[in-house]
Enzyme design. Structure first.
Site, PDB file in Angstrom:
ATOM      1  N   ARG A 102      27.642  36.437-116.403  1.00 26.09           N
ATOM      2  CA  ARG A 102      28.459  36.945-115.287  1.00 26.09           C
ATOM      3  C   ARG A 102      27.532  37.767-114.416  1.00 26.09           C
ATOM      4  NH1 ARG A 102      34.409  39.510-115.182  1.00 26.09           N
ATOM      5  NH2 ARG A 102      34.772  37.271-115.207  1.00 26.09           N
ATOM      6  N   HIS A 129      33.737  30.836-109.736  1.00 22.55           N
ATOM      7  CA  HIS A 129      34.269  31.213-111.058  1.00 22.55           C
ATOM      8  C   HIS A 129      34.860  29.947-111.703  1.00 22.55           C
ATOM      9  CE1 HIS A 129      35.620  33.563-114.279  1.00 22.55           C
ATOM     10  NE2 HIS A 129      36.531  34.331-113.709  1.00 22.55           N
ATOM     11  N   GLN A 132      37.436  29.945-114.683  1.00 18.65           N
ATOM     12  CA  GLN A 132      38.793  30.312-114.279  1.00 18.65           C
ATOM     13  C   GLN A 132      39.520  29.106-113.698  1.00 18.65           C
ATOM     14  OE1 GLN A 132      40.289  33.462-114.667  1.00 18.65           O
ATOM     15  NE2 GLN A 132      42.072  32.200-114.222  1.00 18.65           N
ATOM     16  N   ASP A 225      44.405  36.395-105.526  1.00 14.16           N
ATOM     17  CA  ASP A 225      43.418  37.177-106.275  1.00 14.16           C
ATOM     18  C   ASP A 225      43.292  38.517-105.558  1.00 14.16           C
ATOM     19  OD1 ASP A 225      41.349  38.014-107.942  1.00 14.16           O
ATOM     20  OD2 ASP A 225      39.823  36.731-107.020  1.00 14.16           O
ATOM     21  N   CYS A 265      44.248  35.012-111.285  1.00 16.85           N
ATOM     22  CA  CYS A 265      43.218  34.995-112.339  1.00 16.85           C
ATOM     23  C   CYS A 265      43.240  36.258-113.180  1.00 16.85           C
ATOM     24  CB  CYS A 265      41.843  34.817-111.702  1.00 16.85           C
ATOM     25  SG  CYS A 265      41.446  36.094-110.494  1.00 16.85           S
ATOM     26  N   ARG A 293      42.001  30.255-120.832  1.00 15.53           N
ATOM     27  CA  ARG A 293      40.556  30.481-120.713  1.00 15.53           C
ATOM     28  C   ARG A 293      39.887  30.187-122.062  1.00 15.53           C
ATOM     29  NH1 ARG A 293      38.463  34.013-116.891  1.00 15.53           N
ATOM     30  NH2 ARG A 293      36.490  33.387-117.831  1.00 15.53           N
TER      31      ARG A 293
HETATM   32  N1  NVA Z   1      37.419  37.758-107.308  1.00 16.29           N
HETATM   33  C1  NVA Z   1      37.442  38.624-108.479  1.00 16.29           C
HETATM   34  C2  NVA Z   1      37.729  37.830-109.708  1.00 16.29           C
HETATM   35  C3  NVA Z   1      37.796  38.620-110.979  1.00 16.29           C
HETATM   36  C4  NVA Z   1      38.041  37.791-112.177  1.00 16.29           C
HETATM   37  C5  NVA Z   1      36.112  39.341-108.588  1.00 16.29           C
HETATM   38  O1  NVA Z   1      35.074  38.718-108.389  1.00 16.29           O
HETATM   39  O2  NVA Z   1      36.128  40.543-108.886  1.00 16.29           O
HETATM   40  N1   CP Z   2      39.862  36.399-114.787  1.00 18.71           N
HETATM   41  C1   CP Z   2      38.742  36.966-115.295  1.00 18.71           C
HETATM   42  O1   CP Z   2      37.631  36.403-115.261  1.00 18.71           O
HETATM   43  O2   CP Z   2      38.949  38.176-115.874  1.00 18.71           O
HETATM   44  P1   CP Z   2      37.841  39.192-116.411  1.00 18.71           P
HETATM   45  O3   CP Z   2      37.156  39.786-115.219  1.00 18.71           O
HETATM   46  O4   CP Z   2      38.630  40.204-117.206  1.00 18.71           O
HETATM   47  O5   CP Z   2      36.866  38.440-117.280  1.00 18.71           O
END
Ligand code: NVA
Ligand code: CP
Length: 311
Positions: A102, A129, A132, A225, A265, A293
């Site tokens: 990540r 992502h 997701q 989101d 998500c 997931r």
């Molecule tokens: N768009 C959000 C998704 C989190 C799972 C982010 O990148 O923070």
């Molecule tokens: N939806 C998602 O990826 O959640 P987290 O940021 O908790 O991993």
């Protein structure tokens, strides 16, 4: 990038994605049958950002498959002190059988894949992502039998989740309409790339509009989101103003099909991008998405890390 990795749904064909869905459905129905599929294998999990779902579902997923996962937080490894992504990938590849990462810059997952010798999974970058989106379309397939032809309306910020859903929509044959404020449309390169894929596959290209009600009209799915993603915290206040009118409300849900589902998500901010009445209401499937997931990622892990079949 080769299909040896899971970096973007763009790299995977519709048949391959459907194959992951079939595998995930089998694993969900009978998890015990896969308890030794990745026996003795290890997954390194590099996290430059926080996570609840991604971290726990990958760690539990590896455990359920008979392997182990190593959590490598941003401050725990030498990457934090300037070791290059390339060297990190090369070294980790000497110890583990796969890397999930990540990251902020999407280039980092590409570099991990380029410099490492083991499969790399994108657990979220600023651009995409895909884990997701895979779980989300799997959730729709579970509920509706098939996803092709279902209209996806995405309301809010044209961000990483939106981009991943766009590639999924094109691959799976779903019309998609993105409703977002001016200046927060999906990345132009992603839109172009999705349109090119759509043309190749004979799928509808995702549409973009600044009118959220037009986007949700007749939709089977209303998705949103957060308005400020990880790394954009300083813009939060300003974004609250910009995104007024893009909150998913019961009135907005009423413009979609009566059987439409609400998706997010997570994590969510009730009262910002979605009303509590919607996310906590009968049309919401957000916790199914979160659960799935686990199942779809197990399918990805076994596919990429060469796990043996069910016992
Ligand atoms: N768009 C959000 C998704 C989190 C799972 C982010 O990148 O923070
Ligand atoms: N939806 C998602 O990826 O959640 P987290 O940021 O908790 O991993």
């Amino acid at each position: 990038m080769a299909r040896r990795h899971f970096l973007s749904l763009k790299d995977w064909s519709r048949e391959q994605i459907e194959g992951l869905f079939d595998l995930a459905a089998g694993m969900k129905a009978d998890p015990g049958a896969w308890s030794e599929a990745l026996k003795g294998r290890s997954l390194a999990m590099v996290f430059q950002k926080p996570s609840t779902r991604t971290r726990v579902s990958f760690e539990v997923g590896m455990f359920q498959l008979g392997g182990q996962a190593l959590f490598l937080g941003a401050n725990d490894i030498q990457l934090h002190r300037g070791e290059t992504v390339g060297d990190t990938a090369a070294v980790l590849s000497r110890y583990v059988d796969g890397i999930m990462a990540r990251v902020f810059a999407h280039q980092d997952v590409l570099d991990l894949a380029r410099h490492g010798t083991v499969p790399v999974i994108n657990g979220l970058s600023d651009l995409l992502h895909p884990c997701q989106a895979l779980a989300d379309y799997f959730t729709l397939r579970e509920r509706r039998g098939q996803v092709s032809g279902l209209k996806m309306a995405y309301i809010g910020d044209g961000n990483n989740v939106c981009h991943a859903l766009m590639f999924g929509a094109v691959k799976l044959g779903c019309p998609m309409s993105v409703g977002c404020p001016k200046g927060h449309e999906p990345n132009k390169l992603i839109s172009k790339s999705a349109a090119r894929e759509a043309q190749k596959l004979g799928s509808p290209a995702p549409e973009v509009t600044n009118d959220p009600m037009a986007a949700v009209a007749g939709a089977d799915v209303v998705y949103t989101d957060v308005w400020a993603s990880m790394g954009q915290e300083a813009e939060h206040k300003q974004r609250l103003e910009i995104f007024q009118g893009y909150k998913v409300t019961p009135e907005m849900m009423a413009a979609a099909k009566p059987e439409a589902v609400f998706m997010h998500c997570l994590p969510a901010h009730r009262g910002e991008e979605v009303d509590a009445a919607v996310i906590d209401g009968p049309q919401s499937v957000v916790f199914d998405e979160a659960e799935n997931r686990l199942h779809v990622q197990k399918a990805v892990l076994v596919t990429l890390m060469g796990g043996v079949g069910p016992r």
